[in-house]
Write an enzyme that holds these catalytic residues in place. Structure first.
Site, PDB file in Angstrom:
ATOM      1  N   SER A   1      27.489  59.429  76.005  1.00  0.00           N
ATOM      2  CA  SER A   1      26.855  60.721  75.603  1.00  0.00           C
ATOM      3  C   SER A   1      25.928  60.854  74.505  1.00  0.00           C
ATOM      4  CB  SER A   1      28.168  61.848  75.367  1.00  0.00           C
ATOM      5  OG  SER A   1      27.594  63.195  75.222  1.00  0.00           O
TER       6      SER A   1
ATOM      7  N   ASP B   1      28.417  62.823  82.722  1.00  0.00           N
ATOM      8  CA  ASP B   1      28.909  62.291  81.195  1.00  0.00           C
ATOM      9  C   ASP B   1      29.747  61.128  81.172  1.00  0.00           C
ATOM     10  OD1 ASP B   1      29.638  62.217  78.535  1.00  0.00           O
ATOM     11  OD2 ASP B   1      29.224  64.266  78.259  1.00  0.00           O
TER      12      ASP B   1
END
Length: 956
Positions: free
Chosen positions: A567, A687
């Site tokens: 991320s 993600d």
């Protein structure tokens, strides 16, 4: 001997009554230690009566030595034997010494000690009495001395150097039998039986030791070289099971359990093995049951460690010992030889090799070998085929005493280049990054001559030159390369100095310690399994604190050898891997953070929320503006990022490809951004925090490859089937994990068994009503997604290999990118505080220590290591204690002709000669009287018993 290197020849003054006195002054040897070593030489015609008797001692001792060595010609000892007298407490030779002499004791005793594994103590193995020899094993084999020889009281002995013994051996080869007989008599019948059962094998590179499914009838011990274990699955695919180096036991579990071979094992390079048949192992177990106990203990440790780390497979039962807390669960890199070869003649290979040698010197003893210095050391004909065994033996000895042996190949396929390839655990192919990608003629032959050796591409770049580019083209031309590194080289590497001036310059460079932050030091740590990885977790704007921590890392002198992220951590890690300059990292990160606060760009990216609230086009543009078309392969520091593959419901690890795409994919929060389609296979990527918010959190698969194993491409495949500690699987010794994730609130409102949305709406709108804490649908979805990460987070906090940091950023929200400076400063201050504590408490120094604990002075303190001898390995496995002979001080009944002569006609002269022994003699009398009073203190002669198989039943 050790004393030979330390002594200084001085003229001794005439002293009345001294056995060394004469009218013509004699040489006296004085060691650097306070104790002196007296060196007797052939006497001149003008001598005193005492000296004539000393000469008689010398002649009589030589006569006995002739008989013991079974020499036919007495002249063979002329000029090759020295009579030495050493005072009590003198260390004559040390364990690990290369220059060893054969010692024949004339009077006194020589105690032989060996250092225990996992201990600083020395244990007395046996005592050499008058008329016995010691040191002959090291001289006969050419190996380093495996014990320390010490005179606990004054002692006289004859000494023959290794060079002089070889001269005698050339004139009378049968002397080997006589000397070997004196050695064989000292060992027990048990050891002789095991020696007879052991088979010595030399295996060429590429040859299989055994194949999967074969009958298990023996165990193999790697004496030198490298082996690779491969397992074939039911689908026909082969997978790497493990690699083994010097000191490893192969196939011991299968032999003990009488199971068929579980894997196929073949030689990566030319290797020497000891083959221990199952029958011999059974014999050892019956005679010494503690061997089984020790094996069970070692295997049990390995199994428990594997259970803590994940799945258990057979290859994990290699017998390794952990050198530090970071080594647990991750066997150390056991590379012992590295070959370097150029892509073209333009490559400054000599300067590269010298730079790498300098960087490796911070880790342990390093030896750089070229064809020129081999000929200087061993003669111009050393590389001829007729001297094959001699060269192989000498090279094996160098592996014993050095942490890494560097082989610098010639620019063409000479016999030396072929030797380098055959000896290498790993081959570094060195090219110039500024040149057009090309394949040299020399490396084209690697596939046929070194199919299984690890091969790495090293691209050199100038300090003032452009950043790396077109790395993919270099790698696509080399299917045989399993990895690569970019090195930013100092200007001296590209110097056009002549060879003598280049060597002179690097002699000055070697006087300074290497820069731990240089790319050459990074390469050294990667090669030796000492790499430090930085992994950065996800957390939105809280990830700005990672920029401050990177600054603190640099200021506190902590190097980083690989970077991974998830991320926002993927974004910050990519910046660090590409830029390496903190000022530029901060500027670029701050510009991007300010871009994220633009409400106009956010509103323009809104879309009809079927898959997500935003189309992702604006976010893509912001990421692309930072990284452009840069590929992961072009980054200065090895980098990886984590994504969640929702097509295959698995984790994906990306170590190559478009940088901005995989960073964006790792930052694609569900509901806000659409999944990114992987350009390689079309899978949908989200993600990475949903499956692994800290890439250093989860534990490695049981067969995770190390950096340069030739199977790095399998990393992505394996990662899809189970969570993987990617940093560890790429060879990191220490993982520094930075967690910036949000802390979930736990003091939620207890609303009972049912929940009305209208009631919540009333509570929210009514200013007088009591506020309630109830999760909305998005928060519930996020918590569900991170359930596995919470468990992994608790695991990493208690892990041994990972250093966990979490700056105090809980007060900042996920989208507080406008507070970049504030959050960055919080990270910096927290990092400085933690890293300063590391520096003061010694944590940093332990991080930078070699995981194998190699020491120049004590090469066998930590095992197994390239410096481990076979006797060290035996002690590791069996823990068989030597005879308790430390208190043996009584001289034997042995009496030689020269003693009889002294007793009959030269009592006075002999008394003078022994005058220096008066103090120790009185000590011995006191000790003897004490033993008469307490018989339990009497020291038995060395004998074979259940705890000592190394000594024979005979005296000595």
């Amino acid at each position: 001997m050790a004393c030979d290197r330390a002594r200084v020849l001085l003229q001794a003054e005439e002293r009345p009554g001294s056995a060394m006195a004469s009218k013509s002054k004699k040489n006296v040897v004085v060691a650097e230690t306070p104790s002196a070593v007296f060196h007797y030489e052939e006497s001149t015609s003008d001598e005193t009566v005492p000296n004539r008797k000393t000469d008689a001692i010398f002649r009589a001792a030589k006569k006995d030595l002739l008989t013991l060595m079974k020499l036919d010609d007495p002249s063979l000892l002329d000029g090759r034997v020295t009579l030495l007298h050493v005072p009590g407490g003198t260390v004559v030779s040390r364990q690990g010494d290369q220059d060893v002499n054969i010692l024949f004791v004339v009077s006194g005793l020589l105690h032989v000690y060996q250092q225990k594994i996992d201990s600083e103590e020395d244990t007395c193995l046996f005592v050499t009495r008058p008329g016995e020899m010691v040191g002959q094993l090291a001289v006969l084999t050419g190996e380093p001395l495996i014990f320390t020889i010490k005179a606990n009281r004054d002692c006289s002995f004859l000494s023959i150097s290794k060079a002089h013994f070889y001269e005698i051996m050339r004139k009378q080869p049968t002397v080997v039998l006589g000397v070997a007989h004196t050695l064989v008599k000292r060992v027990s019948s048990f050891v002789r039986q095991i020696d007879f059962a052991l088979d010595w094998m030399e295996v060429e590179a590429g040859r299989a030791i055994y194949r999967q499914g074969d009958k298990s009838d023996c165990t193999y011990i790697v004496l030198s070289g490298r082996l690779r274990s491969v397992i074939q699955k039911d689908d026909g695919k082969k997978h790497l099971a493990g690699e083994y180096g010097r000191g490893d036991l192969i196939g011991v579990v299968e032999t003990l359990t009488r199971q068929a071979r579980a894997t196929t094992v073949h030689a990566v390079r030319d290797s020497e093995l000891a083959k221990l048949p199952a029958g011999a192992l059974t014999s050892i177990k019956r005679k010494y049951p503690q061997v089984v106990t020790r094996l069970i203990h070692l295997l049990g440790e390995k199994i428990l460690g594997s259970l803590q780390q994940g799945a258990v497979t057979g290859h994990q039962f290699g017998l390794h010992t952990a050198g530090s807390k970071w080594d647990s669960g991750n066997p150390p890199s056991n590379l012992s030889t590295v070959a370097v070869m150029p892509v073209s003649e333009d490559v400054p290979l000599t300067a590269f090799a010298l730079e790498l040698k300098h960087a490796l010197s911070a880790i342990g003893p390093i030896l750089l070998l070229t064809s020129d210095n081999i000929k200087q050391r061993l003669g111009s004909a050393a590389l001829d085929s007729i001297h094959e065994y001699r060269l192989s033996s000498w090279l094996g000895q160098q592996e014993d005493i050095h942490r890494i042996v560097l082989y610098q190949a010639d620019s063409t396929l000479t016999p030396w280049t072929q030797r380098c390839i055959r000896q290498a655990d790993c081959i570094l192919i060195v090219g110039l990054g500024e040149q057009e990608p090309t394949v040299g003629e020399l490396e084209r032959m690697l596939e046929s001559t070194a199919v299984r050796a690890q091969k790495q591409l090293i691209l050199l770049h100038r300090e003032e030159g452009p950043a790396p580019s077109r790395t993919v083209e270099w790698l696509n031309m080399r299917s045989w390369c399993s990895g690569h590194l970019h090195l930013c080289c100092p200007r001296r590497v590209f110097s056009r100095r002549s060879m003598p001036k280049l060597v002179e310059m690097y002699e000055r460079v070697f006087q300074r310690p290497p820069d731990r932050h240089s790319d050459f030091s990074r390469l050294a740590r990667v090669l030796t399994g000492n790499a430090i990885a930085l992994v950065l977790g996800g957390g939105g704007a809280r990830g700005c604190a990672q920029v401050g921590i990177i600054r603190a890392l640099a200021e506190c002198g902590i190097p980083v050898d690989m970077v991974g992220g998830t991320s926002i951590g993927a974004f910050m890690g990519a910046l660090y891997s590409e830029e390496r300059n903190y000022s530029q990292i901060r500027i670029r990160a701050k510009q991007w953070a300010e871009d994220m606060t633009s409400m106009v760009k956010t509103m323009l990216d809104l879309t009809y929320p079927i898959t997500s609230m935003f189309s992702g086009a604006g976010f893509n543009s912001s990421i692309y503006s930072v990284f452009k078309d840069r590929q992961i392969e072009d980054l200065w520091i090895p980098y990886f990022t984590i994504t969640t593959d929702i097509t295959a419901s698995a984790m994906r690890v990306h170590t190559d490809g478009s940088l901005w795409r995989y960073v964006r994919a790792s930052m694609s929060l569900s509901g806000y951004m659409p999944p990114l389609c992987d350009p390689k296979d079309g899978h949908l990527l989200m993600d990475g925090g949903y499956i692994n918010n800290l890439p250093g959190l989860s534990h490695p698969p049981s067969s995770a490859p190390t950096w340069g194993s030739g199977y790095l491409s399998q990393l992505v495949t394996r990662a899809t089937s189970s969570p993987a500690d990617v940093a560890r699987s790429m060879g990191a010794k220490v993982v520094i994990a930075i967690d910036v994730g949000s802390r979930d609130e736990v003091d939620l409102t207890n609303y009972g068994d049912a929940l009305s949305g209208w009631w919540l709406l009333w509570k929210r709108w009514n200013p007088l009503a009591t506020k309630v804490k109830v999760l909305n649908m998005a928060e519930i979805q996020t918590r569900l997604a991170y359930v596995c990460c919470v468990r992994q987070l608790e695991m990493v906090k208690s892990s041994d290999y990972c250093e966990y940091l979490r700056p105090p950023i809980d007060s900042y929200r996920t989208l507080d990118f406008g507070k970049f400076n504030e959050i960055c400063e919080v990270g910096y201050q927290h990092g400085r505080t933690v890293f300063d504590i590391w520096g003061r408490s010694g944590v940093l120094e332990k991080m930078l220590q070699d995981r194998q604990g190699t020491s120049k002075m004590k090469p066998c303190d930590v095992l197994p290591c390239p410096n481990a001898s076979f006797t060290d390995l035996a002690e590791i496995v069996s823990r068989i204690e030597p005879a308790k002979a430390a208190a043996l001080d009584d001289e034997s009944d042995y009496q030689t002709e020269y003693e009889e002569e002294l007793l009959e006609g030269a009592q006075d002269a002999y008394a003078d000669f022994q005058s220096s022994l008066a103090d120790s003699a009185s000590d011995s009398e006191d000790e003897l009287s004490l033993r008469h009073r307490d018989p339990s203190l009497a020291s038995p002669k060395p004998s074979q018993d259940s705890s000592s198989p190394w000594l024979s039943d005979q005296d000595g």
